[in-house]
Scaffold this motif. Structure first.
Motif, short mmCIF file in Angstrom:
data_model
loop_
_atom_site.label_atom_id
_atom_site.label_comp_id
_atom_site.label_asym_id
_atom_site.label_seq_id
_atom_site.Cartn_x
_atom_site.Cartn_y
_atom_site.Cartn_z
N GLN A 27 0.84 -1.19 0.00
CA GLN A 27 0.00 0.00 0.00
C GLN A 27 0.87 1.23 0.00
O GLN A 27 1.96 1.25 0.58
CB GLN A 27 -0.90 0.02 1.23
N LEU A 28 0.38 2.25 -0.68
CA LEU A 28 1.01 3.55 -0.63
C LEU A 28 0.11 4.48 0.16
O LEU A 28 -1.11 4.45 -0.02
CB LEU A 28 1.22 4.11 -2.03
N ASN A 29 0.70 5.27 1.02
CA ASN A 29 -0.05 6.26 1.78
C ASN A 29 0.14 7.61 1.12
O ASN A 29 1.25 8.16 1.11
CB ASN A 29 0.41 6.30 3.23
N GLN A 30 -0.94 8.14 0.57
CA GLN A 30 -0.88 9.41 -0.13
C GLN A 30 -1.62 10.45 0.70
O GLN A 30 -2.72 10.21 1.19
CB GLN A 30 -1.53 9.29 -1.51
N SER A 31 -1.01 11.63 0.83
CA SER A 31 -1.65 12.70 1.60
C SER A 31 -1.37 14.05 0.96
O SER A 31 -0.33 14.24 0.31
CB SER A 31 -1.15 12.68 3.05
N PHE A 56 -2.77 10.91 -8.48
CA PHE A 56 -2.35 9.63 -7.92
C PHE A 56 -0.84 9.48 -8.04
O PHE A 56 -0.27 9.75 -9.09
CB PHE A 56 -2.99 8.46 -8.67
N CYS A 57 -0.24 9.00 -6.95
CA CYS A 57 1.13 8.52 -7.06
C CYS A 57 1.08 7.02 -7.33
O CYS A 57 0.08 6.36 -7.01
CB CYS A 57 1.90 8.79 -5.77
N LYS A 96 4.63 -3.21 -12.84
CA LYS A 96 3.58 -3.55 -11.90
C LYS A 96 3.42 -2.36 -10.97
O LYS A 96 4.28 -2.10 -10.14
CB LYS A 96 3.93 -4.81 -11.13
N LEU A 97 2.32 -1.63 -11.15
CA LEU A 97 2.12 -0.40 -10.40
C LEU A 97 1.29 -0.64 -9.14
O LEU A 97 0.32 -1.40 -9.16
CB LEU A 97 1.39 0.64 -11.27
N VAL A 98 1.69 0.04 -8.08
CA VAL A 98 0.90 0.13 -6.85
C VAL A 98 0.52 1.59 -6.69
O VAL A 98 1.41 2.46 -6.66
CB VAL A 98 1.70 -0.35 -5.63
N PHE A 99 -0.79 1.88 -6.61
CA PHE A 99 -1.27 3.25 -6.57
C PHE A 99 -1.58 3.71 -5.15
O PHE A 99 -1.99 2.91 -4.29
CB PHE A 99 -2.56 3.38 -7.39
N GLY A 100 -1.39 5.00 -4.92
CA GLY A 100 -1.90 5.62 -3.71
C GLY A 100 -3.40 5.83 -3.83
O GLY A 100 -4.00 5.56 -4.89
N MET A 108 -10.50 4.99 -3.98
CA MET A 108 -9.28 4.21 -3.96
C MET A 108 -8.49 4.41 -5.25
O MET A 108 -9.04 4.84 -6.27
CB MET A 108 -9.60 2.72 -3.80
N GLY A 109 -7.24 4.08 -5.16
CA GLY A 109 -6.44 4.06 -6.38
C GLY A 109 -6.72 2.81 -7.18
O GLY A 109 -7.49 1.95 -6.77
#
Lengths: 113, 110
Positions: A3-7, A88-89, A100-104, B41-42
């Motif tokens: 998981q990415l934490n985006q703020s 989105f990051c 393989k992308l993991v999104f915030g 959500m992303g």
């Protein structure tokens, strides 16, 4: 999964203000990407970062790849109405050339004219 | 160039029905991806492909199958739709920098 934490999750600003958002991860990524999504559309790539410490600009947008490879930030200077959207990051692992992308979770930007 | 296109744009299914989502790209990209996006959500990766005839699982593959018979097409199948599969589905392709996304398919399962 990762998981990415985006703020922050959302921002309400005045036109002309600068914006800053960031993303942190518990894992290392070898690429960081920033996307913008507008209603009813797919995400559009804004900036791609490939090296730890890298600072890259695209017009009024500036993004940095953190030294630890676990974080990234995006700044928008002198915001204008068309900057409205969800940002989105994404961290990328490269597997056989595929990303393989993991999104915030996204930062929703609203601008008051 | 049309880029990445997806059909259909909208679909409503009943629980247990099946369907296939089609993604097509005209950029000769080697890599293709399917994501789902849920409210607030992303995007989450369902399956991806590193070339014609290959597929691999992503983060949330259960309940979905994919096929890449032609380089330009990547199909996502739902054999027995469930309400938990209500989502917006995005296809993407890449070669090198970043991924190019299609406009999405909004799927509702009742």
């Amino acid at each position: 999964g990762q998981q990415l934490n985006q703020s922050p999750q959302s921002m309400f600003i005045q036109e002309g203000e600068d914006v800053s958002m960031n993303c942190t991860s518990s894992s290392i990524f070898n690429t960081w990407l920033w996307y913008k999504q507008e209603p009813g559309e797919g995400p559009v790539l804004l900036i791609a970062l490939y090296k730890a410490g890298e600072l890259t600009s695209n017009g009024r947008l500036t993004a940095q790849f953190g030294i630890t490879r676990k974080d990234s930030f995006l700044n928008i200077s002198a915001s204008i109405p068309s900057d409205v959207g969800i940002y989105f990051c994404a961290g990328a692992h490269i597997i056989q050339g595929a990303q393989k992308l993991v999104f915030g979770q996204g930062t929703r930007l609203t601008i008051n004219p | 160039n049309a880029g990445v296109t997806q059909t259909p744009k909208f679909r409503v299914l009943k629980t247990g029905q099946s369907m296939t989502l089609l993604c097509a790209q005209d950029m000769n990209h080697e890599y293709m991806y399917w994501y789902r996006q849920d409210p607030g959500m992303g995007l989450r990766l369902i399956h991806y492909s590193v070339g014609e005839g290959t597929t691999a699982k992503g983060e949330v593959p259960d309940g979905y199958n994919v096929s890449r018979l032609k380089k330009q097409n990547f199909l996502l199948g739902l054999e027995s739709a469930a309400p938990s599969q209500t989502s917006v589905y995005f296809c993407a392709s890449s070669w090198g920098t970043g991924q190019y996304f299609g406009p999405g398919t909004r799927l509702t399962v009742t």
